[in-house]
Enzyme design. Structure first.
Site, mmCIF file in Angstrom:
data_model
loop_
_atom_site.group_PDB
_atom_site.id
_atom_site.type_symbol
_atom_site.label_atom_id
_atom_site.label_comp_id
_atom_site.label_asym_id
_atom_site.label_seq_id
_atom_site.Cartn_x
_atom_site.Cartn_y
_atom_site.Cartn_z
ATOM 1 C CE LYS A 79 15.757 -75.161 -93.036
ATOM 2 N NZ LYS A 79 16.826 -76.168 -92.942
ATOM 3 C CB SER A 154 16.358 -78.382 -96.154
ATOM 4 O OG SER A 154 16.891 -78.206 -94.864
ATOM 5 C CB SER A 178 20.012 -78.291 -94.313
ATOM 6 O OG SER A 178 19.343 -79.324 -94.970
HETATM 7 N N1 GLN Z 1 19.695 -83.382 -97.543
HETATM 8 C C1 GLN Z 1 19.672 -83.982 -96.256
HETATM 9 C C2 GLN Z 1 18.320 -84.616 -96.014
HETATM 10 O O1 GLN Z 1 17.520 -84.553 -96.859
HETATM 11 C C3 GLN Z 1 20.015 -82.973 -95.195
HETATM 12 C C4 GLN Z 1 18.894 -82.133 -94.793
HETATM 13 C C5 GLN Z 1 19.190 -81.240 -93.639
HETATM 14 O O2 GLN Z 1 20.340 -81.021 -93.252
HETATM 15 N N2 GLN Z 1 18.147 -80.732 -93.034
HETATM 16 O O3 GLN Z 1 18.059 -85.179 -95.018
#
Ligand code: GLN
Length: 500
Positions: A79, A154, A178
């Site tokens: 990532k 994400s 995410s």
């Molecule tokens: N969707 C969540 C956020 O926007 C989780 C994102 C994540 O785990 N990086 O914060």
């Protein structure tokens, strides 16, 4: 079977037996990248030459008998918020568009030491803020099961890369879901380990008290094998935990006899799609038939998880992202009169909408007049959520539930309403607030053929229970074909039997 269809572990075995060369393995993944990337856009950066050169080095080390691990020679993706020495790392943000880290994250170093080849960096929501991979400065990633849909986020790029055969596994990061949510949307397996299990050193921070790196794989065994490698105490990360045991693969018994599984009633109420609810109840029934003891219970505190999470995550983000000022890293605005204007313009132009929204929200909840009312209250709520889980785990070995309220939405559907997008994190964020491990394993598909994952949550340091139950789910579910493999009809028949 084509090389690109093998699981990471199977590929590792074939390489060891000299039936596949490391170069061929890298070429197989690159072949899928060439074939699919135009449609999928899972990667921000692909480093073909570097990967091939590394393949030859790793091959030599394997031939000399120096690399004997199960994943030696296996190509993987990382990532784009995880630093890779000499390889551009952007967090899918304009502000880091030119950033080439001078060091690799501890997790990456461990993979490379084990002979894994890094193919490139995967797309993500900017700074990991989002649930669809649409907030990337480099454009969205699409879901390999149906390109009209998002891959989730994400870590959408990592999950899409694995689902499209463009990597044999990938690293993701999970601050509020995410890894688990895009794994569910892309039909791959992903695990967020207990907080402190994988070093955060070299992971570009979003919400430091919540962030964890974890594997995304084609199946549970691949995830366990990757976690075996990347987990470990690291003195460079002050929140790293020294654990007694790091062998996660041992837990893949698929034997759930006597295992106590709790299903929170409060996870199955309003707002949950029928197809997902049916998948969870069918999963519970199937595990029960295999000897698990399944009970429905009230977890409590569920409705407070989202507000607490968004206050804490944004607060930490506003502080963590203060370092991106156009001086030390990446993008710097041109034609500025003085230093302050340079900061302002660089940040205004360098960050996207969602990131700015979180920085403002975070700065607000931390400001002296509102700190007690929001930030402190969120921390107290976090403690109560942890208590609710402690109570649950005094009765159950794992908690079973959905990973997300629906299957993957259409591209564009979530962007217009950020609050709605935040609510979609309802089943995942509490695990980060409580620091507990969570895993998503593919279970079935909805009427449109989009994958549904089951989420398993465990007590701190009990990933073994998750691997045990997830491997049981895989056994019951049977063969699971990812989009890069040819579909056949017996699969859809099987899915009907599973009740999804
Ligand atoms: N969707 C969540 C956020 O926007 C989780 C994102 C994540 O785990 N990086 O914060």
């Amino acid at each position: 079977m084509e090389i690109y269809e093998l699981t990471a572990l199977k590929l590792g075995q074939e390489i060891k037996k000299h039936r596949v060369s490391v170069r061929e393995a890298v070429q197989a993944a690159l072949g899928q990248i060439h074939k699919n990337e135009e449609k999928i856009h899972a990667y921000v950066t692909v480093e073909e030459e570097k990967a091939l050169a590394q393949a030859d080095r790793v091959q030599k080390a394997i031939d000399r008998g120096e690399l004997e691990g199960p994943l030696a020679g296996v190509p993987a993706a990382v990532k784009d918020n995880i630093c890779t020495e000499g390889m551009r790392t952007t967090c899918s943000s304009r502000i880091l568009s030119g950033f080439i880290p001078p060091y690799s994250a501890e997790a990456v170093k461990k993979l490379e030491k084990a002979g894994v080849i890094i193919l490139g960096k995967t797309n993500m929501d900017e700074f990991a803020m989002g649930s669809t991979t649409e907030t990337s400065w480099y454009g969205p990633t699409r879901n390999p099961w149906n390109t009209a849909h998002v891959p989730g986020g994400s870590s959408g790029g990592s999950c899409a890369a694995v689902a499209a055969g463009e990597a044999f596994f990938a690293l993701g990061s999970d601050t509020g879901g995410s890894i688990r949510q895009p794994s569910s949307f892309c039909g791959v397996t992903g695990i967020k380990p207990t907080y402190g299990t994988v070093s955060r050193w070299g992971l570009i921070a979003y919400g430091s008290s919540l962030d964890q790196i974890g594997p995304v794989g084609r199946d549970t065994a691949d995830c366990a094998a990757v976690l075996d490698i990347i987990a470990g105490y690291d003195e460079k990360d002050s929140t790293s935990m020294a654990r007694d045991k790091y062998s996660f693969s041992e837990a893949l018994t698929g034997d759930v006899r006597g295992m106590k599984i709790g299903i929170p009633q409060d996870y199955l109420g309003e707002g949950l799609d029928d197809s997902v609810r049916q998948a969870v109840t069918a999963g519970a029934e199937a595990l029960k038939e295999c000897g698990a003891i399944v009970e429905y219970f009230n977890l409590g505190m569920v409705e407070y998880a989202i507000p607490a999470y968004y206050v804490i995550a944004s607060a930490e983000a506003s502080s963590n992202l203060a370092r991106f000022d156009g001086v030390k890293y990446g993008y710097r605005a041109a034609d500025c009169e003085d230093l302050h204007e340079m900061y302002k313009k660089s940040r205004s132009e360098g960050f996207g909408e969602e990131v700015k929204r979180r920085i403002m929200l975070g700065s607000f909840v931390l400001s002296s007049g509102y700190y007690d009312a929001y930030y402190l209250k969120a921390l107290r709520t976090k403690a109560l959520i942890k208590q609710a889980f402690d109570q649950a785990f005094s009765r159950y070995d794992i908690i079973l539930g959905p990973a997300a309220p629906s299957t993957a939405p259409l591209l564009g559907d979530s962007l217009c309403d950020p609050l709605k997008m935040y609510l979609g994190d309802i089943y995942t964020v509490s695990a980060n607030l409580a620091g507990i491990p969570g895993l998503s394993v593919p279970w079935g598909t909805d009427s449109q053929g989009l994958p549904i994952g089951l989420q398993l949550l465990g007590d701190c340091f009990r990933e073994d229970n998750l691997f045990k139950a997830a491997s049981a789910c895989e056994k019951i579910r049977g063969r699971w074909q990812l989009p890069f493999a040819a579909k056949n009809s017996s699969d859809s028949e099987k899915r009907e039997v599973l009740g999804v």
